[in-house]
Design an enzyme around this catalytic site. Sequence first.
Site, PDB file in Angstrom:
ATOM      1  N   ASP A  35      53.753  27.380  70.899  1.00 52.48           N
ATOM      2  CA  ASP A  35      53.469  28.523  71.773  1.00 52.48           C
ATOM      3  C   ASP A  35      52.617  29.581  70.960  1.00 52.48           C
ATOM      4  OD1 ASP A  35      55.245  27.232  73.399  1.00 52.48           O
ATOM      5  OD2 ASP A  35      56.726  28.926  73.387  1.00 52.48           O
ATOM      6  N   ASP A  39      49.209  30.899  72.127  1.00 52.94           N
ATOM      7  CA  ASP A  39      49.075  32.746  72.336  1.00 52.94           C
ATOM      8  C   ASP A  39      47.937  33.095  71.702  1.00 52.94           C
ATOM      9  OD1 ASP A  39      51.460  32.703  73.930  1.00 52.94           O
ATOM     10  OD2 ASP A  39      52.689  33.430  72.351  1.00 52.94           O
ATOM     11  N   SER A  84      58.346  25.951 111.445  1.00 56.24           N
ATOM     12  CA  SER A  84      59.522  25.789 110.584  1.00 56.24           C
ATOM     13  C   SER A  84      59.994  24.133 110.825  1.00 56.24           C
ATOM     14  CB  SER A  84      60.788  26.793 111.299  1.00 56.24           C
ATOM     15  OG  SER A  84      60.790  26.171 112.298  1.00 56.24           O
ATOM     16  N   LEU A  85      61.145  23.989 110.070  1.00 54.76           N
ATOM     17  CA  LEU A  85      61.911  22.686 110.251  1.00 54.76           C
ATOM     18  C   LEU A  85      62.866  22.605 110.996  1.00 54.76           C
ATOM     19  CD1 LEU A  85      61.587  21.176 106.538  1.00 54.76           C
ATOM     20  CD2 LEU A  85      60.395  20.345 108.329  1.00 54.76           C
ATOM     21  N   GLU A 113      62.542  14.331 100.114  1.00 58.69           N
ATOM     22  CA  GLU A 113      62.243  15.288  99.200  1.00 58.69           C
ATOM     23  C   GLU A 113      63.519  16.126  99.146  1.00 58.69           C
ATOM     24  OE1 GLU A 113      58.789  17.336 100.613  1.00 58.69           O
ATOM     25  OE2 GLU A 113      57.782  15.421 100.888  1.00 58.69           O
ATOM     26  N   LYS A 115      64.722  19.717  99.053  1.00 59.76           N
ATOM     27  CA  LYS A 115      64.351  21.251  99.900  1.00 59.76           C
ATOM     28  C   LYS A 115      64.683  22.201  98.907  1.00 59.76           C
ATOM     29  CE  LYS A 115      65.140  23.599 104.105  1.00 59.76           C
ATOM     30  NZ  LYS A 115      65.106  24.888 103.589  1.00 59.76           N
ATOM     31  N   ASP A 117      64.850  25.937  96.925  1.00 59.95           N
ATOM     32  CA  ASP A 117      65.201  27.125  97.778  1.00 59.95           C
ATOM     33  C   ASP A 117      64.269  28.450  96.900  1.00 59.95           C
ATOM     34  OD1 ASP A 117      66.461  28.841  99.458  1.00 59.95           O
ATOM     35  OD2 ASP A 117      68.573  28.655  98.302  1.00 59.95           O
ATOM     36  N   GLU A 173      56.724  25.540  97.682  1.00 60.88           N
ATOM     37  CA  GLU A 173      57.624  26.685  97.376  1.00 60.88           C
ATOM     38  C   GLU A 173      57.498  27.191  96.235  1.00 60.88           C
ATOM     39  OE1 GLU A 173      59.563  26.577 100.353  1.00 60.88           O
ATOM     40  OE2 GLU A 173      61.322  27.400  99.807  1.00 60.88           O
ATOM     41  N   TYR A 225      54.511  20.500  98.486  1.00 59.00           N
ATOM     42  CA  TYR A 225      55.233  19.511  99.230  1.00 59.00           C
ATOM     43  C   TYR A 225      54.361  19.228 100.683  1.00 59.00           C
ATOM     44  CZ  TYR A 225      57.498  23.802 100.965  1.00 59.00           C
ATOM     45  OH  TYR A 225      57.835  24.825 101.431  1.00 59.00           O
ATOM     46  N   LYS A 288      60.641  13.341 106.095  1.00 62.83           N
ATOM     47  CA  LYS A 288      59.454  13.574 106.578  1.00 62.83           C
ATOM     48  C   LYS A 288      58.915  12.014 106.920  1.00 62.83           C
ATOM     49  CE  LYS A 288      58.262  17.415 103.867  1.00 62.83           C
ATOM     50  NZ  LYS A 288      57.281  17.878 102.857  1.00 62.83           N
ATOM     51  N   LYS A 312      70.781  20.294 105.517  1.00 61.68           N
ATOM     52  CA  LYS A 312      71.105  21.160 104.450  1.00 61.68           C
ATOM     53  C   LYS A 312      72.334  20.635 103.761  1.00 61.68           C
ATOM     54  CE  LYS A 312      69.882  25.302 105.549  1.00 61.68           C
ATOM     55  NZ  LYS A 312      69.232  26.426 104.948  1.00 61.68           N
ATOM     56  N   CYS A 406      96.474  54.896  97.478  1.00 57.93           N
ATOM     57  CA  CYS A 406      95.413  54.279  96.511  1.00 57.93           C
ATOM     58  C   CYS A 406      95.956  54.007  95.114  1.00 57.93           C
ATOM     59  CB  CYS A 406      94.764  55.707  96.175  1.00 57.93           C
ATOM     60  SG  CYS A 406      93.496  55.555  94.801  1.00 57.93           S
ATOM     61  N   CYS A 409      95.307  56.967  92.386  1.00 62.22           N
ATOM     62  CA  CYS A 409      96.176  58.519  92.545  1.00 62.22           C
ATOM     63  C   CYS A 409      97.228  58.550  93.505  1.00 62.22           C
ATOM     64  CB  CYS A 409      94.878  59.186  92.839  1.00 62.22           C
ATOM     65  SG  CYS A 409      94.560  59.307  94.532  1.00 62.22           S
ATOM     66  N   CYS A 424      90.149  55.772  99.840  1.00 59.72           N
ATOM     67  CA  CYS A 424      91.024  57.011  99.382  1.00 59.72           C
ATOM     68  C   CYS A 424      90.292  58.427  99.622  1.00 59.72           C
ATOM     69  CB  CYS A 424      91.194  56.819  97.833  1.00 59.72           C
ATOM     70  SG  CYS A 424      92.023  58.312  97.011  1.00 59.72           S
ATOM     71  N   CYS A 430      90.735  61.976  92.223  1.00 57.65           N
ATOM     72  CA  CYS A 430      91.168  60.601  91.986  1.00 57.65           C
ATOM     73  C   CYS A 430      90.229  60.304  90.971  1.00 57.65           C
ATOM     74  CB  CYS A 430      90.800  59.639  93.183  1.00 57.65           C
ATOM     75  SG  CYS A 430      91.075  58.051  93.070  1.00 57.65           S
TER      76      CYS A 430
HETATM   77  S1  IVH Z   1      58.086  20.884 104.656  1.00 59.53           S
HETATM   78  C1  IVH Z   1      56.540  21.958 108.891  1.00 59.53           C
HETATM   79  N1  IVH Z   1      59.266  20.321 102.347  1.00 59.53           N
HETATM   80  O1  IVH Z   1      61.913  24.817 103.899  1.00 59.53           O
HETATM   81  C2  IVH Z   1      57.383  21.751 107.685  1.00 59.53           C
HETATM   82  N2  IVH Z   1      59.632  22.423 103.432  1.00 59.53           N
HETATM   83  O2  IVH Z   1      62.792  25.160 106.690  1.00 59.53           O
HETATM   84  C3  IVH Z   1      56.859  22.051 106.486  1.00 59.53           C
HETATM   85  N3  IVH Z   1      61.016  23.931 101.865  1.00 59.53           N
HETATM   86  O3  IVH Z   1      59.044  26.632 105.238  1.00 59.53           O
HETATM   87  C4  IVH Z   1      57.748  22.380 105.508  1.00 59.53           C
HETATM   88  N4  IVH Z   1      61.609  22.541 100.412  1.00 59.53           N
HETATM   89  O4  IVH Z   1      59.598  27.078 102.586  1.00 59.53           O
HETATM   90  C5  IVH Z   1      59.209  21.007 103.309  1.00 59.53           C
HETATM   91  N5  IVH Z   1      60.275  19.683 100.416  1.00 59.53           N
HETATM   92  C6  IVH Z   1      60.043  20.535 101.341  1.00 59.53           C
HETATM   93  C7  IVH Z   1      60.597  21.757 101.208  1.00 59.53           C
HETATM   94  C8  IVH Z   1      60.269  22.646 102.286  1.00 59.53           C
HETATM   95  C9  IVH Z   1      61.509  23.567 100.916  1.00 59.53           C
HETATM   96  C10 IVH Z   1      61.145  25.126 102.612  1.00 59.53           C
HETATM   97  C11 IVH Z   1      59.755  25.670 103.089  1.00 59.53           C
HETATM   98  C12 IVH Z   1      59.915  25.366 104.618  1.00 59.53           C
HETATM   99  C13 IVH Z   1      61.367  25.506 105.196  1.00 59.53           C
HETATM  100  C14 IVH Z   1      61.442  24.783 106.323  1.00 59.53           C
END
Ligand code: IVH
Length: 688
Positions: A35, A39, A84-85, A113, A115, A117, A173, A225, A288, A312, A406, A409, A424, A430
């Site tokens: 490191d 640096d 969204s998924l 894969e 997911k 967070d 992510e 991803y 997927k 999930k 309480c 008091c 209270c 108090c």
């Molecule tokens: S694929 C159309 N792959 O989960 C789908 N999403 O609820 C594109 N996420 O918006 C997303 N890990 O923020 C995909 N391995 C993964 C993921 C992932 C986390 C999140 C992502 C997405 C949300 C969907």
Amino acid sequence: MVSIEQIQEQIEGLRRQLSYHNHKYYVENSPEISDFDFDKMMRTLVDLEAQYPQFYDPLSPSVRVGSDRTAEFASVAHRYPMLSLSNTYSIEELSQFIDRIEGEKGATEFACELKFDGTAISLTYERGRLVRAVTRGDGTTGDDVTTNVKTIRSIPLTLSGSGYPDLFEIRGEIFMPYASFDRLNSEREAAGETLFANPRNAAAGTLKQQQSAVVAKRGLDCILYQMAGDNLPFTNHIENLNAARSWGFKISEYMTLCHGAAEVIDYINHWDEARKTLPYPTDGVVIKVNDFALRRSLGFTAKSPRWAVAYKFKAESALTKLLSVDFQVGRTGAITPVANLEPVLLAGTTVKRASLHNAEQIAALDIRVGDMVYVEKGGEIIPKITGVELAERTAECKPFEYIDRCPECGAELVRFEGEAKHYCPNQSGCRPQIVGRVVHFIGRKALNIDGLGGETVELLFENGLVRDIADLYSLKAADLAVLPRLGEKSADNIINSIEASKSVPFARVLFGLGIRFVGETTAKYMAAHFKSLDAVMAADKEALMESDEVGDKIAESIIGYFADPVNITILERLRTAGLQFETEVAERKSDVLAGKNVVVSGKFLLHSRDELKALIELHGGKNQSGVSSNTDFIVAGENMGPAKLQKAEKLGVNILSEEEFVALIGSDEIPKVEEKVVEVQPIQGSLF
Ligand code: IVH
């Protein structure tokens, strides 16, 4: 003599080496140099770049350090919407998803894969260079957070290898590893700042930070991803992501190809357990279809692709014994029951206490001391009890009786309409309420009185020296010096600090009073709007609600506060002590608006209404509440009242947008946006 060409070569060489070592460290986890050496190299580069600005490159590894400039986030439309998924918690639904596809299309390859967070990000690369990073936003448009994203070390600024399209997007992510999250929250705790509830909030909040130097320090990471673009090298997901890995991206090593429901379920079962050992948060598995042609034939619903699903994980829970319940009294008098538990391991930490929220919840779950209870870590910092294992209940467990007095008091507790908590009401007698109010008052974001902490305030209370916040201003150094643990020197420091608090601006004094629901931001807006304590006190509910941030509930709480004669006496004593009860009038910036009457109406992107009003005054103008024949112009935002608009049109009053107004006053001020610590919905994305 070193020639300028040699300097340029040296700069470019350093950039190449730093990119290489950066990738080794942050993507491959296998550093080749220390490191310290890294640096040192970085410092040499930063110095050379400062000396030879002609070699500026927006993608130099030096941008990783970030800047302290305040950033604005432009809105950018996504080239491909971020959908969204569809989610499921049920293995059965997941099997149906797989069987349906295989029924229609025959044997199918599924990419499985983790997911992650955190918060979704879309990165655009042109000719191998990162040009833009945009948040999901509403799926159609997001915020341009490129400057912040450049500080995330695992995101390549320039690509290596070959075969990448001239233009493509890669999505993934951005998340905060547990280690960074724990460090950040302990720093915030030490500084008396609000804690982030979970790593996801921390990641999202950090990404919206206005100073990239702050982002750079917080240790975000990013796993990609998904790819989108017209000329991707392969016709399936996994091969494309493997190629992306060779260009320098961090791609999950746990991505696997599965065939049929049984293999997918094995993957899920494995990771439901194995994820507990990962250094970053995950909340499920994403399944997927691997092949792009097959994806196309499956298509999309309005919100999500038909070729992917998220399974999930259920929140982690543990079973343990409820030993006893404590009742804490907060500074507002709110009673919070806290469960003492037999220590148990949950999501990486030992849990001994859990929140029980309120009497109704205890009754609804029929929680009894001695029960075996389920504890879960939800979105909050403190875990919560979610249920009782009735099979293990013994005859000794008697129904729980909630307190009606309480615990501190002895005053009889009260309930407010619409609120589940008990309170209270004995505000001025108090102990934890008094001490809590004084501690809040002296806090860094309020009166910032140094040298006094919770313990000293307790001591002052016990010795009868402080019974309310105004008593602080009668303290003498001699009173303090005799207290245990306080010498003459710290006594003097405290007195000096109390003296200095007399010049703390009104907004912070207002916040320091500890009026229920009046937080730091509300107090700021109120101080800007009303300009003095007298004006706040004179305002009725309607007038109070004219200030930004003040709604029904807050207005009622403010009125309740000033209706109490005890508070009025304290305020008068604070006034006599010399505290700031008026907003300082800022120095005039210009006379551009001299003699102009201006109305501000609607909602704005860059400023709050009160900020705009303040700007108008700073530039010599006068604010009007309604449109009249002497109004010179209106600064109109979104949803401006239709009545005002009609009147303005009838009177021929000019209407300016926020941008036009800013251009008119020639303001170079970028308003400070509060860092929002908000619960962010699971962020969603889309594959083209
Ligand atoms: S694929 C159309 N792959 O989960 C789908 N999403 O609820 C594109 N996420 O918006 C997303 N890990 O923020 C995909 N391995 C993964 C993921 C992932 C986390 C999140 C992502 C997405 C949300 C969907």
